[in-house]
Design a protein around this motif. Sequence first.
Motif, PDB file in Angstrom:
ATOM      1  N   ARG A  67     -56.338  -2.052 -28.924  1.00 37.35           N
ATOM      2  CA  ARG A  67     -55.170  -1.964 -28.035  1.00 37.35           C
ATOM      3  C   ARG A  67     -55.439  -2.769 -26.757  1.00 37.35           C
ATOM      4  O   ARG A  67     -54.597  -3.524 -26.284  1.00 37.35           O
ATOM      5  CB  ARG A  67     -54.922  -0.493 -27.692  1.00 37.35           C
ATOM      6  CG  ARG A  67     -53.487  -0.244 -27.252  1.00 37.35           C
ATOM      7  CD  ARG A  67     -53.102   1.213 -27.220  1.00 37.35           C
ATOM      8  NE  ARG A  67     -54.116   2.104 -26.722  1.00 37.35           N
ATOM      9  CZ  ARG A  67     -54.623   3.130 -27.415  1.00 37.35           C
ATOM     10  NH1 ARG A  67     -54.198   3.379 -28.644  1.00 37.35           N
ATOM     11  NH2 ARG A  67     -55.533   3.906 -26.890  1.00 37.35           N
ATOM     12  N   LEU A  68     -56.669  -2.642 -26.234  1.00 34.29           N
ATOM     13  CA  LEU A  68     -57.065  -3.361 -25.021  1.00 34.29           C
ATOM     14  C   LEU A  68     -56.966  -4.871 -25.256  1.00 34.29           C
ATOM     15  O   LEU A  68     -56.466  -5.613 -24.412  1.00 34.29           O
ATOM     16  CB  LEU A  68     -58.510  -2.968 -24.691  1.00 34.29           C
ATOM     17  CG  LEU A  68     -59.032  -3.375 -23.328  1.00 34.29           C
ATOM     18  CD1 LEU A  68     -58.280  -2.641 -22.239  1.00 34.29           C
ATOM     19  CD2 LEU A  68     -60.524  -3.033 -23.224  1.00 34.29           C
ATOM     20  N   ARG A  69     -57.449  -5.306 -26.424  1.00 37.04           N
ATOM     21  CA  ARG A  69     -57.407  -6.739 -26.749  1.00 37.04           C
ATOM     22  C   ARG A  69     -55.965  -7.240 -26.749  1.00 37.04           C
ATOM     23  O   ARG A  69     -55.647  -8.282 -26.165  1.00 37.04           O
ATOM     24  CB  ARG A  69     -58.060  -6.976 -28.111  1.00 37.04           C
ATOM     25  CG  ARG A  69     -58.292  -8.446 -28.446  1.00 37.04           C
ATOM     26  CD  ARG A  69     -58.564  -8.629 -29.920  1.00 37.04           C
ATOM     27  NE  ARG A  69     -57.403  -8.300 -30.724  1.00 37.04           N
ATOM     28  CZ  ARG A  69     -56.369  -9.092 -30.911  1.00 37.04           C
ATOM     29  NH1 ARG A  69     -56.365 -10.299 -30.383  1.00 37.04           N
ATOM     30  NH2 ARG A  69     -55.349  -8.709 -31.642  1.00 37.04           N
ATOM     31  N   GLU A  71     -53.373  -5.960 -25.228  1.00 36.17           N
ATOM     32  CA  GLU A  71     -52.821  -5.939 -23.870  1.00 36.17           C
ATOM     33  C   GLU A  71     -53.325  -7.132 -23.060  1.00 36.17           C
ATOM     34  O   GLU A  71     -52.605  -7.722 -22.269  1.00 36.17           O
ATOM     35  CB  GLU A  71     -53.209  -4.648 -23.146  1.00 36.17           C
ATOM     36  CG  GLU A  71     -52.380  -3.453 -23.556  1.00 36.17           C
ATOM     37  CD  GLU A  71     -52.717  -2.246 -22.699  1.00 36.17           C
ATOM     38  OE1 GLU A  71     -52.764  -2.370 -21.469  1.00 36.17           O
ATOM     39  OE2 GLU A  71     -52.959  -1.171 -23.279  1.00 36.17           O
ATOM     40  N   LEU A  72     -54.586  -7.473 -23.306  1.00 34.43           N
ATOM     41  CA  LEU A  72     -55.191  -8.599 -22.581  1.00 34.43           C
ATOM     42  C   LEU A  72     -54.511  -9.903 -22.973  1.00 34.43           C
ATOM     43  O   LEU A  72     -54.213 -10.757 -22.131  1.00 34.43           O
ATOM     44  CB  LEU A  72     -56.680  -8.648 -22.915  1.00 34.43           C
ATOM     45  CG  LEU A  72     -57.574  -9.377 -21.937  1.00 34.43           C
ATOM     46  CD1 LEU A  72     -57.387  -8.845 -20.532  1.00 34.43           C
ATOM     47  CD2 LEU A  72     -59.024  -9.226 -22.352  1.00 34.43           C
ATOM     48  N   ALA A  75     -51.274  -9.925 -21.281  1.00 32.91           N
ATOM     49  CA  ALA A  75     -51.412 -10.143 -19.832  1.00 32.91           C
ATOM     50  C   ALA A  75     -51.617 -11.619 -19.523  1.00 32.91           C
ATOM     51  O   ALA A  75     -51.183 -12.121 -18.488  1.00 32.91           O
ATOM     52  CB  ALA A  75     -52.572  -9.318 -19.279  1.00 32.91           C
ATOM     53  N   ARG A  83     -51.600  -6.061 -15.714  1.00 32.43           N
ATOM     54  CA  ARG A  83     -52.912  -5.453 -15.920  1.00 32.43           C
ATOM     55  C   ARG A  83     -52.916  -4.673 -17.223  1.00 32.43           C
ATOM     56  O   ARG A  83     -51.860  -4.321 -17.747  1.00 32.43           O
ATOM     57  CB  ARG A  83     -53.248  -4.489 -14.764  1.00 32.43           C
ATOM     58  CG  ARG A  83     -53.367  -5.169 -13.411  1.00 32.43           C
ATOM     59  CD  ARG A  83     -54.638  -6.009 -13.326  1.00 32.43           C
ATOM     60  NE  ARG A  83     -54.777  -6.698 -12.059  1.00 32.43           N
ATOM     61  CZ  ARG A  83     -54.292  -7.914 -11.795  1.00 32.43           C
ATOM     62  NH1 ARG A  83     -53.657  -8.572 -12.738  1.00 32.43           N
ATOM     63  NH2 ARG A  83     -54.474  -8.481 -10.627  1.00 32.43           N
ATOM     64  N   VAL A  84     -54.097  -4.387 -17.763  1.00 30.10           N
ATOM     65  CA  VAL A  84     -54.183  -3.575 -18.985  1.00 30.10           C
ATOM     66  C   VAL A  84     -54.158  -2.094 -18.591  1.00 30.10           C
ATOM     67  O   VAL A  84     -54.556  -1.735 -17.478  1.00 30.10           O
ATOM     68  CB  VAL A  84     -55.473  -3.898 -19.794  1.00 30.10           C
ATOM     69  CG1 VAL A  84     -55.490  -5.342 -20.228  1.00 30.10           C
ATOM     70  CG2 VAL A  84     -56.723  -3.577 -18.984  1.00 30.10           C
ATOM     71  N   ALA A  97     -61.795  -1.103 -19.604  1.00 30.91           N
ATOM     72  CA  ALA A  97     -60.451  -1.449 -19.128  1.00 30.91           C
ATOM     73  C   ALA A  97     -60.465  -1.626 -17.609  1.00 30.91           C
ATOM     74  O   ALA A  97     -59.851  -2.559 -17.079  1.00 30.91           O
ATOM     75  CB  ALA A  97     -59.463  -0.375 -19.542  1.00 30.91           C
ATOM     76  N   VAL A 100     -62.041  -4.923 -16.821  1.00 29.98           N
ATOM     77  CA  VAL A 100     -61.133  -6.027 -17.167  1.00 29.98           C
ATOM     78  C   VAL A 100     -60.120  -6.222 -16.038  1.00 29.98           C
ATOM     79  O   VAL A 100     -59.855  -7.350 -15.595  1.00 29.98           O
ATOM     80  CB  VAL A 100     -60.414  -5.732 -18.511  1.00 29.98           C
ATOM     81  CG1 VAL A 100     -59.220  -6.648 -18.695  1.00 29.98           C
ATOM     82  CG2 VAL A 100     -61.384  -5.908 -19.669  1.00 29.98           C
ATOM     83  N   ASN A 101     -59.557  -5.109 -15.521  1.00 23.79           N
ATOM     84  CA  ASN A 101     -58.574  -5.225 -14.437  1.00 23.79           C
ATOM     85  C   ASN A 101     -59.200  -5.790 -13.168  1.00 23.79           C
ATOM     86  O   ASN A 101     -58.584  -6.574 -12.450  1.00 23.79           O
ATOM     87  CB  ASN A 101     -57.947  -3.858 -14.145  1.00 23.79           C
ATOM     88  CG  ASN A 101     -56.885  -3.539 -15.175  1.00 23.79           C
ATOM     89  OD1 ASN A 101     -56.409  -4.429 -15.876  1.00 23.79           O
ATOM     90  ND2 ASN A 101     -56.522  -2.282 -15.283  1.00 23.79           N
TER      91      ASN A 101
END
Length: 329
Positions: A67-69, A71-72, A75, A83-84, A97, A100-101
């Motif tokens: 999910r993070l990938r 969102e990135l 973004a 932002r994620v 996360a 990353v932000n």
Amino acid sequence: MTLNEVTALGSLTVAAVAIAAAVLHLLAGTAAGVLVTVMALLAAAVAAVGCWLVRHAVARALQPVERLRAELVAAADAEPGARVGVPATGDDVERLAGRVNLLLDRLEISAAQRRAFIADASHELRTPLAGLRTRIELALDDPDDGDLADNLEHALDDVERLHRIVEDLFVLARLDSGDLPERRRLDLGALVESEVAGRTSAVPVTVKAESGIMVMGNRSRLARVLMNLLSNAERYAVARIEIQARAVGEEAVVEVHDDGPGIPPDARERVFERFARLDAARSRDKGGSGLGLPLARQIAIAHGGTLYVANGTYGARLVLRLPLAPDPP
Ligand SMILES: Nc1ncnc2c1ncn2[C@@H]1O[C@H](COP(=O)(O)OP(=O)(O)OP(=O)(O)O)[C@@H](O)[C@H]1O
Ligand SMILES: [Mg+2]
């Protein structure tokens, strides 16, 4: 793998072993070949179920990362500021996360700084270029005009200003990339003396320089720091400039103190930003481009030192601190 899944896998193995024991008991009297085949089938079934459980568990564990990938990726194409999401799971994914932000924040700040720098640099270069162009056009329009020499002199001023800005930007770029020319042991007090002696100032300059304040430095870069501090002091001083060079503990300390309008406390960091000038009208009259202090500070930092505006009861007090060189063997 979650605890439930481990428990399920364990129970399955125990069940398989129990069944195997029961089957063994039933087949106690049968041929060994049949026994081996039944055991192999059981083992294969347990292995297949185990594999399925592991795959399922891994896929579930990686879901937040996936999910993070996604969102990135989104973004990267979205407006600045995207932002994620940070899940409140208290685990590595939450921390990842957050990082990353933080990284996205830094990238945005650095992109904004780069844009501002390019805009400022273009603006600074445009002014003398426009002046130069006007002078040349005037000279070409009327080559016999008696002002030709005057025009050329002004054109030369513009060229010098352009040259200074480009030279400063070049040195800053080299310092940014970590490039500092060769360093040697040198006497900072003597360098201060010789830099002051080489200038003619409109106001009296008092120098108190200890000798033998040895630092590991690049002579021309350190001379540049002193020149920038001195030229600012000369520009703003009303009646006097005081310069001190001394060793304090493990450091060589140079102070350049003038009795001009000073630098207000809330601007003491801003003056080290590239192209920053405090009072636009005043600075335009005085003709600086706002690169002198940033350049001087970068040189100080490249020498492992610092440059800052210190408190003072009057005027501006700029302080350069450099580590003293170790004694030679
Ligand atoms: N001694 C000082 N007294 C008062 N203000 C100062 C002094 N030194 C620097 N400043 C302020 O800090 C600003 C930035 O100084 P800096 O030396 O970086 O640029 P500059 O002198 O304007 O231009 P340049 O050094 O590139 O010719 C100046 O424009 C001025 O507003
Ligand atoms: Mg300056």
